[in-house]
Design a protein around this motif. Structure first.
Motif, PDB file in Angstrom:
ATOM      1  N   TYR A   1       0.834  -1.199   0.000  1.00 23.01           N
ATOM      2  CA  TYR A   1       0.000   0.000   0.000  1.00 23.01           C
ATOM      3  C   TYR A   1       0.870   1.251   0.000  1.00 23.01           C
ATOM      4  O   TYR A   1       0.572   2.235  -0.679  1.00 23.01           O
ATOM      5  N   THR A   2       1.948   1.190   0.778  1.00 23.70           N
ATOM      6  CA  THR A   2       2.859   2.346   0.840  1.00 23.70           C
ATOM      7  C   THR A   2       3.453   2.635  -0.531  1.00 23.70           C
ATOM      8  O   THR A   2       3.541   3.787  -0.949  1.00 23.70           O
ATOM      9  N   TRP A   3       3.856   1.587  -1.239  1.00 26.38           N
ATOM     10  CA  TRP A   3       4.396   1.802  -2.597  1.00 26.38           C
ATOM     11  C   TRP A   3       3.361   2.453  -3.501  1.00 26.38           C
ATOM     12  O   TRP A   3       3.671   3.388  -4.216  1.00 26.38           O
ATOM     13  N   PHE A   4       2.143   1.986  -3.436  1.00 25.44           N
ATOM     14  CA  PHE A   4       1.096   2.528  -4.310  1.00 25.44           C
ATOM     15  C   PHE A   4       0.722   3.932  -3.896  1.00 25.44           C
ATOM     16  O   PHE A   4       0.662   4.850  -4.703  1.00 25.44           O
ATOM     17  N   ASN A   5       0.431   4.107  -2.607  1.00 23.90           N
ATOM     18  CA  ASN A   5      -0.239   5.304  -2.139  1.00 23.90           C
ATOM     19  C   ASN A   5       0.720   6.427  -1.744  1.00 23.90           C
ATOM     20  O   ASN A   5       0.476   7.579  -2.069  1.00 23.90           O
ATOM     21  N   ASP A   6       1.777   6.086  -1.006  1.00 23.21           N
ATOM     22  CA  ASP A   6       2.677   7.130  -0.509  1.00 23.21           C
ATOM     23  C   ASP A   6       3.796   7.430  -1.495  1.00 23.21           C
ATOM     24  O   ASP A   6       4.088   8.586  -1.786  1.00 23.21           O
ATOM     25  N   ALA A   7       4.395   6.347  -2.031  1.00 23.70           N
ATOM     26  CA  ALA A   7       5.486   6.561  -2.983  1.00 23.70           C
ATOM     27  C   ALA A   7       4.959   6.804  -4.387  1.00 23.70           C
ATOM     28  O   ALA A   7       5.695   7.261  -5.252  1.00 23.70           O
ATOM     29  N   LEU A   8       3.696   6.515  -4.596  1.00 25.51           N
ATOM     30  CA  LEU A   8       3.056   6.630  -5.918  1.00 25.51           C
ATOM     31  C   LEU A   8       3.793   5.813  -6.986  1.00 25.51           C
ATOM     32  O   LEU A   8       3.649   6.056  -8.176  1.00 25.51           O
ATOM     33  N   ASP A   9       4.584   4.840  -6.509  1.00 26.52           N
ATOM     34  CA  ASP A   9       5.336   3.984  -7.437  1.00 26.52           C
ATOM     35  C   ASP A   9       4.523   2.715  -7.689  1.00 26.52           C
ATOM     36  O   ASP A   9       4.697   1.706  -7.028  1.00 26.52           O
ATOM     37  N   TRP A  10       3.593   2.808  -8.624  1.00 24.34           N
ATOM     38  CA  TRP A  10       2.699   1.692  -8.882  1.00 24.34           C
ATOM     39  C   TRP A  10       3.459   0.497  -9.427  1.00 24.34           C
ATOM     40  O   TRP A  10       3.065  -0.644  -9.233  1.00 24.34           O
ATOM     41  N   ASN A  11       4.541   0.759 -10.102  1.00 27.37           N
ATOM     42  CA  ASN A  11       5.284  -0.345 -10.723  1.00 27.37           C
ATOM     43  C   ASN A  11       5.899  -1.254  -9.677  1.00 27.37           C
ATOM     44  O   ASN A  11       5.763  -2.478  -9.743  1.00 27.37           O
ATOM     45  N   THR A  12       6.538  -0.656  -8.669  1.00 25.97           N
ATOM     46  CA  THR A  12       7.118  -1.474  -7.619  1.00 25.97           C
ATOM     47  C   THR A  12       6.014  -2.138  -6.794  1.00 25.97           C
ATOM     48  O   THR A  12       6.112  -3.306  -6.419  1.00 25.97           O
TER      49      THR A  12
END
Lengths: 311, 360
Positions: A268-279
């Protein structure tokens, strides 16, 4: 297919087939494939997407091996990449939740299926179901209140004289994952109960009596007659509870301590906070594949076939 | 070691329903004893009380002279064969048979050997590693018997185990069961609603109706000297005549009713009660002329060829149905439909009996 057409006519059959195809293709395969495809591409500023830097690679998957930390597992010091640590702990505690739900659900399922009088069954099932009508979020918050330092659980234990001082449940008594394990067990115990209940209901009561008549004590009757019969139910309950627990985001977020990380939170952190959907997509893929592998391995170990679970 | 079973004033209530009412019976060690009765007569309840799944409401059950009150089924020296056999489908045959030994902590090699010995005893060698689903009905039957015998019970309890089999196999298994019982010397208590089964296999039969044991006697006695109308009707066919009983002399009495005056046997126990006359169809002869006594005129309505005998049905005055059996011996001629004949019987073959013994 011919049977369907004969029964419902061509029009309705076409609607059925299209709806099923839409569900599988558009709602299941397509999004998962999109994730799968995204997971191999680097996270780039919008203008560079489709540019020379946008090439496929395994860089996103490699990120899980970054950032080694020193931690302890049950007192043993280990150095391990932080996300792999979270990952393994998530799998371990999900397995623990599965075991806990099994310990609670099996006796209850046996009681409902073979001991409770048939007339009381609807009432008992209703009582079990009513808490499940409340949303998972509300139940998680309810447990947050129960487990809080000045909450009802500590008040009750103090009133009974079991403890002198309040316990910080959310920080953990045994491990920092206590609260998560307790609440996940509560949330998913019915997913364990019903498959086992259904399986035991189909067992001929005469077989239990026959075992007893041959001199078997109660535990051996369960070990040799009831549990082997209920094994498909136990297996399907275990798979469901394990996958739901491992995939839960809400419960760890609400009741988890600051020290307890759950792998879906990392994703969730990768998607939402880092906005790095790929990772995020790469992590999701790893998580999905390893969990499936873990489930298959466990099924092999207990000699359960996939077709048994489908029953 | 086989043991005797004593039921002393045993009663069993389910709520307000009395399933077994004051049962008294003493079954000897090594005896083949059958409880015979229609469904709902309480015979299965008796079996479940002896095996320990139900506690009697009142009275005592003694196995080998010892009161077994409060003893769980897994502590009793009995082995029950269920109506549906209740074999364990997930275990191979030999584990099924040796399950009782496994419980007793016998090692695997001994268990395996014992299972194979028992399979030989029940005439099913080589089936040890098969699964239950691979066996036919009769074979499953034998496995169930072997499984019960494996624990060397003092008493075997059988709950209509043959009812699911077809006629031919049933008759074969009857003989088989009897032979196994003789070979092992174990006390058998057999539950059935099939009078043929009970009469053919048992040393003694207890006939039950509505929770009460009506009569306990050897099969021959049950058939020839039933104590009441229920027993007479349940173990065979009868022609029944109503009427008023006259004075008794030399164990004989007269009965006068709408179909005339008859003479028949009467027991001291039956005297003073409301009685009917019972006579078996095979003791009812047909003739063109009336006999000096016990003779009723009837019109033949149906002649059914049964193989060894011919069953002749007819109507007497007032629509009374009568039945006679004519032996197919090549000499005796059966009457045709519509013919008027006289049905006659010997006074010594007819009985004056009260109705069933039921709760007042």
């Amino acid at each position: 297919m011919e049977d369907l057409i004969r029964r419902y006519g061509t029009g309705l059959t076409a609607v059925f087939c299209l709806l099923v195809a839409f569900w599988i293709l558009v709602l299941v395969i397509l999004p998962n494939f999109a994730m799968f495809e995204q997971s191999f591409r680097p996270y780039l500023p919008v203008v560079e997407i489709g540019g020379p830097k946008d090439v496929y690679g395994f860089a996103n998957y490699g990120k899980i091996f970054a950032n080694p930390v020193e931690t302890t597992w049950f007192g043993i010091p280990v150095t391990i990449p932080i996300h792999i640590n979270t990952f393994l702990l998530t799998v371990f505690y999900s397995a623990l939740v599965t075991l806990m739900t099994l310990i609670f659900a099996y006796p209850l399922a046996y009681f409902l299926a073979k001991i409770a009088s048939p007339r009381s069954i609807p009432t008992l099932l209703l009582l079990l179901f009513i808490p499940m009508w409340v949303s998972e979020a509300l139940r998680a918050f309810a447990w947050y209140i129960i487990l809080t330092f000045n909450g009802p659980l500590n008040a009750l234990l103090k009133a009974l004289g079991v403890i002198d001082q309040g316990i910080r449940w959310q920080n953990g008594v045994f491990t920092s994952y206590d609260a998560i394990v307790i609440v996940l067990t509560y949330c998913y115990v019915l997913f364990m109960l019903f498959p086992i209940y259904t399986a035991i209901t189909s067992l001929d009561t005469n077989q239990i009596e026959a075992a007893e008549d041959l001199g078997s004590p109660w535990w051996r009757t369960h070990w040799r007659v009831v549990i082997p019969h209920a094994k498909p139910g136990i297996a399907s309950g275990c798979v469901m509870v394990f996958m739901l627990s491992a995939g839960s985001l809400l419960v760890p977020t609400v009741v988890g301590s600051t020290k307890a990380n759950w792998f879906p939170q990392t994703i969730y952190t990768w998607f939402n906070d880092a906005l790095d959907w790929n990772t995020g997509a790469a992590y999701s893929m790893i998580f999905l594949l390893v969990c499936i592998f873990f489930v298959i391995l466990t099924m092999r170990l207990f000699k359960v076939k996939l077709s048994d679970i489908a029953k | 070691m086989s043991a005797g079973i004593d039921l002393e004033n045993v009663c069993c209530d389910f709520g307000t329903f009395r399933a077994v009412d004051n049962a008294n019976v003493s079954i000897k060690p090594g005896e083949f004893f059958s409880f015979l009765g229609p469904s709902g007569c309480g015979k299965t309840t008796i079996l479940r009380m002896v095996s320990g799944f139900i506690e009697p409401t009142a009275g005592a059950i003694k196995i080998g002279g010892k009161d077994v009150k409060g003893t769980r089924p897994n502590q009793r020296p009995t082995a029950l064969i269920f109506q549906n056999l209740a074999l364990f489908p997930l275990m191979p045959i030999w584990e099924n048979i040796s399950f009782g030994l496994e419980v007793r902590g016998v090692d695997k090699a001994t268990r395996r050997k014992k299972a194979e010995d028992l399979l030989k005893l029940v005439d099913l060698p080589g089936a040890a590693d098969k699964m239950v689903s691979q066996l036919s009905g009769g074979q499953k039957q034998r496995v169930a018997i072997a499984r019960a015998l494996a624990v060397e019970p003092s008493v075997m309890l059988l709950d209509e185990p043959l009812s699911a089999l077809d006629l031919k196999l049933r008759q074969h298994m009857r003989a088989e069961l009897r032979a196994i019982q003789k070979r092992t010397g174990v006390t058998f208590i057999y539950i059935t609603h099939d009078q043929g089964e009970a009469l053919a296999m048992s040393d003694r039969v207890g006939v039950m109706s509505q929770g009460r044991i009506q009569q306990i006697a050897a099969p021959r006695d049950i058939y020839d000297n039933p104590v009441n109308g229920f027993v007479a009707s349940f173990v065979g066919e009868n022609n029944i005549f109503e009427g008023d009983v006259g004075p008794v002399a030399d164990g004989m009495a007269s009965l006068t009713g709408p179909h005339g005056a008859f003479r028949a046997r009467i027991t001291p126990e039956a005297q003073g009660k409301a009685l009917k006359l019972y006579v078996r169809p095979e003791h009812t002869r047909l003739s063109k002329t009336a006999a000096p006594e016990n003779s009723v005129e009837m019109e033949v309505t149906e002649v059914a060829f049964e193989g060894a005998f011919i069953s002749v049905h007819g109507l007497a005055a007032g629509g009374k149905r009568l039945q006679a059996e004519v032996k197919n011996d090549g000499v005796t001629q059966a009457p045709g439909v519509g013919e008027k004949v006289f049905a006659t019987f010997d006074a010594a073959r007819a009985l004056l009996l009260p109705d069933a013994n039921v709760r007042g």
